[in-house]
Motif scaffolding. Structure first.
Motif, PDB file in Angstrom:
ATOM      1  N   UNK A  51       0.829  -1.211   0.000  1.00  0.00           N
ATOM      2  CA  UNK A  51       0.000   0.000   0.000  1.00  0.00           C
ATOM      3  C   UNK A  51       0.863   1.262   0.000  1.00  0.00           C
ATOM      4  N   UNK A  52       1.964   1.238   0.772  1.00  0.00           N
ATOM      5  CA  UNK A  52       2.871   2.375   0.787  1.00  0.00           C
ATOM      6  C   UNK A  52       3.505   2.610  -0.587  1.00  0.00           C
ATOM      7  N   UNK A  53       3.906   1.515  -1.234  1.00  0.00           N
ATOM      8  CA  UNK A  53       4.521   1.633  -2.559  1.00  0.00           C
ATOM      9  C   UNK A  53       3.532   2.210  -3.567  1.00  0.00           C
ATOM     10  N   UNK A  54       2.283   1.739  -3.507  1.00  0.00           N
ATOM     11  CA  UNK A  54       1.266   2.261  -4.425  1.00  0.00           C
ATOM     12  C   UNK A  54       0.971   3.728  -4.122  1.00  0.00           C
ATOM     13  N   UNK A  55       0.958   4.078  -2.843  1.00  0.00           N
ATOM     14  CA  UNK A  55       0.710   5.471  -2.469  1.00  0.00           C
ATOM     15  C   UNK A  55       1.817   6.372  -2.987  1.00  0.00           C
ATOM     16  N   UNK A  56       3.063   5.901  -2.895  1.00  0.00           N
ATOM     17  CA  UNK A  56       4.182   6.699  -3.404  1.00  0.00           C
ATOM     18  C   UNK A  56       4.087   6.858  -4.910  1.00  0.00           C
ATOM     19  N   UNK A  57       3.692   5.777  -5.600  1.00  0.00           N
ATOM     20  CA  UNK A  57       3.572   5.832  -7.052  1.00  0.00           C
ATOM     21  C   UNK A  57       2.502   6.838  -7.469  1.00  0.00           C
ATOM     22  N   UNK A  72       3.646  10.425  -6.693  1.00  0.00           N
ATOM     23  CA  UNK A  72       4.653  10.905  -7.632  1.00  0.00           C
ATOM     24  C   UNK A  72       4.058  11.194  -9.005  1.00  0.00           C
ATOM     25  N   UNK A  73       3.183  10.310  -9.488  1.00  0.00           N
ATOM     26  CA  UNK A  73       2.631  10.452 -10.832  1.00  0.00           C
ATOM     27  C   UNK A  73       1.568  11.541 -10.916  1.00  0.00           C
ATOM     28  N   UNK A  74       0.752  11.670  -9.876  1.00  0.00           N
ATOM     29  CA  UNK A  74      -0.378  12.601  -9.927  1.00  0.00           C
ATOM     30  C   UNK A  74      -0.023  13.965  -9.340  1.00  0.00           C
ATOM     31  N   UNK A  75       0.666  13.948  -8.192  1.00  0.00           N
ATOM     32  CA  UNK A  75       0.920  15.207  -7.491  1.00  0.00           C
ATOM     33  C   UNK A  75       2.381  15.652  -7.556  1.00  0.00           C
ATOM     34  N   UNK A  76       3.246  14.832  -8.128  1.00  0.00           N
ATOM     35  CA  UNK A  76       4.649  15.184  -8.203  1.00  0.00           C
ATOM     36  C   UNK A  76       5.324  15.223  -6.856  1.00  0.00           C
ATOM     37  N   UNK A 110       7.164  13.436  -3.430  1.00  0.00           N
ATOM     38  CA  UNK A 110       8.063  12.339  -3.089  1.00  0.00           C
ATOM     39  C   UNK A 110       7.893  12.000  -1.610  1.00  0.00           C
ATOM     40  N   UNK A 111       7.411  10.777  -1.338  1.00  0.00           N
ATOM     41  CA  UNK A 111       7.187  10.369   0.046  1.00  0.00           C
ATOM     42  C   UNK A 111       8.466   9.890   0.729  1.00  0.00           C
ATOM     43  N   UNK A 112       9.557   9.794  -0.028  1.00  0.00           N
ATOM     44  CA  UNK A 112      10.833   9.411   0.561  1.00  0.00           C
ATOM     45  C   UNK A 112      10.985   7.939   0.856  1.00  0.00           C
ATOM     46  N   UNK A 113      10.153   7.095   0.219  1.00  0.00           N
ATOM     47  CA  UNK A 113      10.215   5.662   0.509  1.00  0.00           C
ATOM     48  C   UNK A 113      11.346   4.965  -0.239  1.00  0.00           C
ATOM     49  N   UNK A 114      11.807   5.567  -1.333  1.00  0.00           N
ATOM     50  CA  UNK A 114      12.840   4.921  -2.138  1.00  0.00           C
ATOM     51  C   UNK A 114      13.943   5.893  -2.540  1.00  0.00           C
ATOM     52  N   UNK A 115      14.178   6.915  -1.718  1.00  0.00           N
ATOM     53  CA  UNK A 115      15.185   7.907  -2.083  1.00  0.00           C
ATOM     54  C   UNK A 115      16.509   7.698  -1.349  1.00  0.00           C
ATOM     55  N   UNK A 116      16.604   6.630  -0.570  1.00  0.00           N
ATOM     56  CA  UNK A 116      17.845   6.339   0.132  1.00  0.00           C
ATOM     57  C   UNK A 116      17.991   7.033   1.463  1.00  0.00           C
ATOM     58  N   UNK A 117      16.974   7.749   1.898  1.00  0.00           N
ATOM     59  CA  UNK A 117      17.047   8.443   3.177  1.00  0.00           C
ATOM     60  C   UNK A 117      16.671   7.557   4.353  1.00  0.00           C
ATOM     61  N   UNK A 118      16.483   8.190   5.505  1.00  0.00           N
ATOM     62  CA  UNK A 118      16.157   7.454   6.723  1.00  0.00           C
ATOM     63  C   UNK A 118      14.835   6.707   6.581  1.00  0.00           C
ATOM     64  N   UNK A 119      13.837   7.360   5.979  1.00  0.00           N
ATOM     65  CA  UNK A 119      12.527   6.733   5.811  1.00  0.00           C
ATOM     66  C   UNK A 119      12.640   5.492   4.926  1.00  0.00           C
ATOM     67  N   UNK A 120      13.444   5.582   3.862  1.00  0.00           N
ATOM     68  CA  UNK A 120      13.620   4.449   2.959  1.00  0.00           C
ATOM     69  C   UNK A 120      14.240   3.259   3.679  1.00  0.00           C
ATOM     70  N   UNK A 121      15.208   3.523   4.531  1.00  0.00           N
ATOM     71  CA  UNK A 121      15.842   2.439   5.292  1.00  0.00           C
ATOM     72  C   UNK A 121      14.860   1.844   6.295  1.00  0.00           C
TER      73      UNK A 121
END
Length: 253
Positions: free
Chosen positions: A165-171, A174-178, A180-191
């Motif tokens: 659900x988190x992955x779909x929410x990020x997608x 990103x696609x609709x509102x531009x 970035x939820x930070x789930x796959x950017x390599x930051x603390x949240x992604x880890x």
């Protein structure tokens, strides 16, 4: 009774007669077009799983050397479609299992090429990590150090659904509102998201081992070995991708 996190195997175990013991062909009946049925064995599961891993590896290697990365997105969607189809209509299809391994190999090959170009050696580390987790999970299951219970299985399935659900929410964000939820950017949240994903994928190995054991005990047809192998391959692909991403994130820090 524990159920598998793999929807395909989970549905299979609950279908009436789906895992009925294989029996000899009656002499008075019509001659079958295929070889006589027989009960599933551990060798069947091992051989089919190795076949899928071989196709997966070959597909990944060819993707890198032939630069077939442009097929990664269609391959990802195809793999998702096969997974959903086998989840809704479980069946021991060698063709679908092999096709799943082939298309997922393209995804793994391109993902490995991408992250390894950024951080040389991360692909090898992910392969070794995946192998170690698989071996550790197998040892834990064989020695009953960790027992697969209904409560733990529900926890793992719930965690997997939450991560999806988190992955779909990020997608969508990103696609609709531009955004970035930070789930796959390599930051603390992604880890913080990657660690529970790896834990869930690791536990899913135990659940799949339990499902395989139930197939063996039920005396199901040997053809269902392809289905067990499919479930193991799907879990392995998920674990490898999560490890690959997490290792790359840690290199960025």
């Amino acid at each position: 009774m524990p159920t598998t996190s793999n929807p395909a195997i989970r549905n299979l175990l609950t279908l009436d007669g789906a895992v009925a013991p294989a029996g000899p062909v009656r002499s008075g009946g019509a001659a079958p077009s295929a070889a006589p049925d027989r009960p599933i064995t551990l060798d069947d599961i091992v051989v089919k799983t190795l076949a899928l891993l071989g196709v997966l590896t070959l597909s990944a290697v060819l993707t890198v050397f032939l630069e077939l990365g442009f097929l990664a997105l269609p391959a990802l969607l195809a793999g998702l479609g096969i997974g959903i189809y086998l989840g809704v209509r479980p069946r021991p299809s060698a063709g679908l299992a092999l096709l799943f391994a082939a298309v997922q190999g393209i995804v793994l090959g391109e993902a490995t090429r991408f992250f390894d170009a950024l951080h040389p050696g991360v692909g090898t580390q992910a392969v070794l990590g995946t192998g170690c987790v698989f071996a550790g999970a197998l040892a834990a299951y064989a020695t009953r150090v960790v027992r697969v219970g209904a409560k733990m299985t529900r926890w793992a399935v719930g965690l997997a659904i939450g991560l999806l659900a988190l992955s779909l929410a990020e997608l969508v964000a990103s696609a609709v509102f531009g955004a970035d939820l930070g789930l796959r950017d390599g930051g603390v949240v992604a880890v913080l998201v990657g660690l529970p994903a790896i834990a869930a994928a690791s536990f899913f190995f135990l659940v799949e081992f339990e499902a395989a054991n139930r197939f063996l005990q039920s005396g199901a047809s040997h053809r269902w070995a392809w289905y067990v192998a499919f479930g193991l391959a799907m879990t392995l692909v998920w674990l490898y991708l999560e490890l690959l991403r997490l290792l790359a994130y840690l290199r960025w820090w």
